[in-house]
Design a protein around this motif. Structure first.
Motif, PDB file in Angstrom:
ATOM      1  N   ALA A 458      12.240  79.128  81.046  1.00 42.16           N
ATOM      2  CA  ALA A 458      10.863  78.697  80.849  1.00 42.16           C
ATOM      3  C   ALA A 458      10.667  77.235  81.192  1.00 42.16           C
ATOM      4  CB  ALA A 458      10.456  78.956  79.402  1.00 42.16           C
ATOM      5  N   LEU A 459      11.725  76.424  81.046  1.00 36.24           N
ATOM      6  CA  LEU A 459      11.586  74.980  81.280  1.00 36.24           C
ATOM      7  C   LEU A 459      12.353  74.529  82.511  1.00 36.24           C
ATOM      8  CD1 LEU A 459      11.937  73.777  77.584  1.00 36.24           C
ATOM      9  CD2 LEU A 459       9.850  73.867  78.939  1.00 36.24           C
ATOM     10  N   LYS A 460      12.760  75.474  83.355  1.00 39.59           N
ATOM     11  CA  LYS A 460      13.546  75.116  84.536  1.00 39.59           C
ATOM     12  C   LYS A 460      12.763  74.217  85.470  1.00 39.59           C
ATOM     13  CE  LYS A 460      16.237  77.262  88.239  1.00 39.59           C
ATOM     14  NZ  LYS A 460      16.685  78.551  88.847  1.00 39.59           N
ATOM     15  N   THR A 461      11.517  74.582  85.739  1.00 41.22           N
ATOM     16  CA  THR A 461      10.692  73.792  86.662  1.00 41.22           C
ATOM     17  C   THR A 461      10.463  72.391  86.120  1.00 41.22           C
ATOM     18  OG1 THR A 461       9.596  75.806  87.389  1.00 41.22           O
ATOM     19  CG2 THR A 461       8.503  73.732  87.878  1.00 41.22           C
ATOM     20  N   GLN A 462      10.161  72.283  84.793  1.00 46.81           N
ATOM     21  CA  GLN A 462       9.906  70.971  84.188  1.00 46.81           C
ATOM     22  C   GLN A 462      11.152  70.100  84.240  1.00 46.81           C
ATOM     23  OE1 GLN A 462       8.341  71.297  80.233  1.00 46.81           O
ATOM     24  NE2 GLN A 462       8.374  69.087  79.858  1.00 46.81           N
ATOM     25  N   ALA A 463      12.332  70.706  84.065  1.00 43.65           N
ATOM     26  CA  ALA A 463      13.572  69.931  84.134  1.00 43.65           C
ATOM     27  C   ALA A 463      13.864  69.493  85.555  1.00 43.65           C
ATOM     28  CB  ALA A 463      14.723  70.760  83.579  1.00 43.65           C
ATOM     29  N   GLU A 464      13.601  70.342  86.521  1.00 45.60           N
ATOM     30  CA  GLU A 464      13.858  69.979  87.919  1.00 45.60           C
ATOM     31  C   GLU A 464      12.969  68.838  88.369  1.00 45.60           C
ATOM     32  OE1 GLU A 464      13.323  73.580  90.011  1.00 45.60           O
ATOM     33  OE2 GLU A 464      15.322  74.399  89.533  1.00 45.60           O
ATOM     34  N   GLN A 465      11.765  68.752  87.821  1.00 43.29           N
ATOM     35  CA  GLN A 465      10.876  67.659  88.218  1.00 43.29           C
ATOM     36  C   GLN A 465      11.460  66.303  87.829  1.00 43.29           C
ATOM     37  OE1 GLN A 465       7.145  68.572  86.376  1.00 43.29           O
ATOM     38  NE2 GLN A 465       6.583  70.147  87.880  1.00 43.29           N
ATOM     39  N   ARG A 469      19.617  68.096  84.098  1.00 43.55           N
ATOM     40  CA  ARG A 469      20.507  69.245  84.141  1.00 43.55           C
ATOM     41  C   ARG A 469      20.801  69.725  82.725  1.00 43.55           C
ATOM     42  NH1 ARG A 469      26.037  69.736  83.942  1.00 43.55           N
ATOM     43  NH2 ARG A 469      26.218  67.470  83.799  1.00 43.55           N
ATOM     44  N   PHE A 470      20.778  71.063  82.542  1.00 43.18           N
ATOM     45  CA  PHE A 470      21.127  71.667  81.249  1.00 43.18           C
ATOM     46  C   PHE A 470      22.627  71.911  81.209  1.00 43.18           C
ATOM     47  CE2 PHE A 470      16.678  73.601  81.350  1.00 43.18           C
ATOM     48  CZ  PHE A 470      16.145  72.569  80.590  1.00 43.18           C
ATOM     49  N   ASN A 471      23.288  71.374  80.215  1.00 44.10           N
ATOM     50  CA  ASN A 471      24.734  71.560  80.031  1.00 44.10           C
ATOM     51  C   ASN A 471      24.926  72.568  78.897  1.00 44.10           C
ATOM     52  OD1 ASN A 471      27.493  71.316  80.078  1.00 44.10           O
ATOM     53  ND2 ASN A 471      27.542  69.371  78.953  1.00 44.10           N
ATOM     54  N   HIS A 502      11.699  63.182  76.372  1.00 43.70           N
ATOM     55  CA  HIS A 502      12.260  61.910  75.915  1.00 43.70           C
ATOM     56  C   HIS A 502      13.517  61.506  76.672  1.00 43.70           C
ATOM     57  CE1 HIS A 502       9.665  62.990  72.475  1.00 43.70           C
ATOM     58  NE2 HIS A 502       9.610  61.679  72.248  1.00 43.70           N
ATOM     59  N   SER A 503      13.900  62.279  77.702  1.00 48.38           N
ATOM     60  CA  SER A 503      15.110  61.945  78.476  1.00 48.38           C
ATOM     61  C   SER A 503      14.724  61.203  79.755  1.00 48.38           C
ATOM     62  CB  SER A 503      15.887  63.215  78.839  1.00 48.38           C
ATOM     63  OG  SER A 503      16.374  63.850  77.680  1.00 48.38           O
ATOM     64  N   PRO A 504      15.543  60.274  80.194  1.00 49.37           N
ATOM     65  CA  PRO A 504      15.283  59.612  81.480  1.00 49.37           C
ATOM     66  C   PRO A 504      15.584  60.560  82.647  1.00 49.37           C
ATOM     67  CG  PRO A 504      17.366  58.866  80.547  1.00 49.37           C
ATOM     68  CD  PRO A 504      16.749  59.755  79.523  1.00 49.37           C
ATOM     69  N   ASP A 505      15.110  60.227  83.805  1.00 53.08           N
ATOM     70  CA  ASP A 505      15.374  61.035  85.000  1.00 53.08           C
ATOM     71  C   ASP A 505      16.865  61.054  85.300  1.00 53.08           C
ATOM     72  OD1 ASP A 505      12.680  61.322  85.076  1.00 53.08           O
ATOM     73  OD2 ASP A 505      12.345  59.932  86.748  1.00 53.08           O
ATOM     74  N   GLN A 506      17.262  62.173  85.902  1.00 51.84           N
ATOM     75  CA  GLN A 506      18.654  62.354  86.347  1.00 51.84           C
ATOM     76  C   GLN A 506      19.634  62.247  85.151  1.00 51.84           C
ATOM     77  OE1 GLN A 506      19.369  59.527  89.500  1.00 51.84           O
ATOM     78  NE2 GLN A 506      17.940  60.530  90.912  1.00 51.84           N
ATOM     79  N   SER A 507      19.248  62.845  84.023  1.00 54.35           N
ATOM     80  CA  SER A 507      20.122  62.843  82.841  1.00 54.35           C
ATOM     81  C   SER A 507      20.504  64.267  82.492  1.00 54.35           C
ATOM     82  CB  SER A 507      19.421  62.167  81.659  1.00 54.35           C
ATOM     83  OG  SER A 507      18.255  62.876  81.312  1.00 54.35           O
TER      84      SER A 507
END
Length: 593
Positions: A458-465, A469-471, A502-507
């Motif tokens: 559900a949040l894949k697109t929002q994370a890719e923007q 990355r999900f660990n 609340h996470s910075p980009d590329q985190s």
């Protein structure tokens, strides 16, 4: 000299005066009696003897005349009391013997009569003299008794005048002083001086007034005055208030709490609260969170008041009301622990509890009206929003025609805001369910990995923007959990969306699923700026929004509050790990199926 001694001496003096008067009167009466007796015995009897002998001389022809004369003469010879009486009596005896021995002749009889007249005259003169003596004795008695009686009258009159004022004066002064003390004039003093009980009473009164004056100006008086003021405030407060000591005995209770408990306060004060709670359901629920057998302590010097752990809760209580018009009301229970700092110590110790029942019925009614309004509006908004999304989907369908670049950007912008509005109405509907207590659960055995997969998709697109990355850390042998899949995945989505925001980009965002005792734990951790210490305790409160990376406040502030309600309704736990840096780590646990 004591007052008792003075009064005793006064009465002893009066008794002595009475004795003197009585003794003097008895003395003079005895003197008068003696004088009267002397006249009768010494003189009057002699006159009778002389009279009898003269009668015998007149009737010498009578055979008994000589014997009568002899008898009275012998009696006269035995009663010789006056001067000259003895010689004349002997002369009568001599002439009588001559008369009895010879013939009766006139000269002898005449000489006897002359001697008898002399004896008679001597006794009559003695009677006059002794009468004068008795009269003088009576005059002396009258003089002495009058003088002493007058003196005693003056003394008694002085006692009658002075003794009442002597006793009443200090009492009057004491009464006036007591009235002044009653009027809080503690500077009043008694000024009469004496060594008796009144003097001791005056000194004691002055000492008492001095102590009261010192007490009035001491800090203790101020503390007691403040206590009375606090007691008055407690009595008139609209909240129910119950005070317990460290041993959980009831110290005070105000009228509101008395009405809610349904027991007269006189029957509650001083009682052991757990004993009363055995027959009172409300009191049992109020003291449920209070610690048992607290430590005892002494010598308090300062007092602190702080909420007890787990001391708050919402209660629905039937309030009979002051006019007998009862209804069910909502009360918020707050338990405050009273702590004191013993003298010489720095750490406070427990001294008791204060239970406060806040009447929030009006707020609860307003909140219920608000919830119903939000639920109605949100439900009504979902239909037009769904229609807008359908229209947007048709616009993007190339079978209906192609859009230029500018039109595509506008459609994308509208779609983004429509999705945001749809999420907002969804959260409002969920919140309405939570507040109304109508959460609908479809509990079933669910694979934890499936919940994670649904949330990450559900949040894949929002994370890719943001190139996040999900660990994932998910053991393959995890047992199924008992949960509502939709609501559990909704909570996980909420955790992940907050982490992404609340996470910075590329985190990286860590998602860990593991066993925790008899439950399965889901943990989501980001590596952003994290939460401030003052925000950690409020993060699960409704409408609370923590600042983002740029200091802005995004979202509705309902996500975590709804998440907590969902997880708790499914029998799980939810929370935030402390001391995590950088970033924040949220978790929830669900029971195994």
């Amino acid at each position: 000299m004591t007052l008792k001694t003075k009064v005793s001496l006064s009465f002893a003096f009066l008794f002595g005066v009475i004795l003197v008067l009585g003794g003097l009167g008895a003395f003079y009466l005895n003197q008068l009696a003696s004088d009267s007796k002397a006249i009768l015995k010494d003189n009057y009897i002699s006159l009778e003897f002389v009279s009898n002998m003269q009668k015998a001389l007149i009737s010498l022809d009578d055979p008994d005349a000589f014997s009568d004369f002899e008898t009275n003469l012998k009696k006269q010879e035995a009663n010789l009391t006056e001067v000259g009486e003895e010689e004349n009596t002997h002369a009568v005896r001599r002439e009588f013997n001559r008369l009895r021995a010879g013939a009766v002749d006139a000269p002898t009889i005449k000489r006897i009569q002359q001697h008898l007249l002399i004896i008679d005259d001597v006794n009559r003169q003695a009677i006059v003299r002794k009468s004068n003596t008795a009269e003088q004795t009576a005059q002396d008695a009258l003089l002495w008794l009058g003088s002493i009686g007058t003196f005693c009258f003056l003394v008694v009159f002085s006692f009658v005048v002075n003794i009442p004022s002597y006793i009443a004066g200090p009492i009057r002064e004491l009464t006036r002083g007591i009235k002044q003390i009653t009027s809080r004039n503690f500077e009043e003093r008694l000024h009469f001086r004496s060594s008796d009980e009144f003097g001791e009473l005056a000194r004691s009164f002055n000492s008492m007034a001095q102590k009261l004056y010192e007490y009035e100006h001491s800090s203790l008086a101020k503390l007691l005055f403040e206590k009375k003021r606090i007691d008055t405030l407690i009595e008139i407060m609209s909240e129910g208030i119950i005070g317990l000591d460290e041993k959980r005995r009831i110290l005070f209770i105000n009228p509101v709490a008395e009405r809610l408990l349904g027991v007269e306060r006189q029957k509650l004060i001083g009682q052991y609260a757990p004993d009363v709670a055995t027959t009172n359901d409300l009191l049992r629920s109020l003291i449920r969170d209070i610690m048992v057998d607290p430590d005892e302590h002494e010598a308090p010097s300062a007092t602190l008041l702080r909420p007890a752990e787990n001391g708050a809760g919402l209660l629905k209580i039937y309030d009979p009301g002051q006019q007998g018009q009862g209804k069910e009301c909502f009360y918020n229970k707050e338990i405050h622990t009273v702590e004191v700092i013993p003298t010489g110590e720095t750490e406070p110790v427990q001294a008791g509890y204060v239970i406060v029942l806040l009447n929030i019925t009006s707020y609860k009614e307003l909140d219920l009206a608000k919830t119903n309004f939000i639920a109605t509006v949100s439900h009504e908004l979902k239909t037009p929003i769904s229609a807008i999304k359908m229209s947007l989907k048709l616009l993007t369908d190339k079978r209906l025609g192609s859009l230029n670049t500018e039109q595509q950007e506008m459609v994308a912008h509208v779609e983004e805001n429509t999705d945001r509005l749809l999420r907002l109405t969804g959260e409002l509907l969920n919140m309405a369910q939570v507040e109304s207590g109508q959460i609908q659960l479809h509990m079933q055995a669910t694979n934890p990995a499936n919940l994670v997969l649904v949330a990450t998709d559900a949040l894949k697109t929002q994370a890719e923007q943001k190139q996040i990355r999900f660990n994932l850390t998910i053991p393959p042998d995890l047992p199924a959990v008992s949960a509502d899949p939709d609501k559990a995945s909704w909570v996980l989505v909420n955790f992940l969306s907050n982490a992404i925001r609340h996470s910075p980009d590329q985190s990286t965002v860590d998602i860990v699923v593991c066993l925790a005792d008899d439950q399965v734990e889901f943990t989501v951790r980001d590596y952003g700026t994290g939460l401030r210490e003052e925000h950690r305790e409020r993060v699960f409160d409704r409408y609370f929004k923590a600042p983002g990376l740029n200091g802005s406040f995004n979202g509705t502030g309902l996500g975590l509050a709804i998440s907590r309600e969902f997880i708790q309704s499914m029998g799980g736990q939810i929370g935030l790990y402390p001391n995590v840096a950088p970033g924040a780590s949220f978790y929830f646990q669900l029971p195994m199926a």
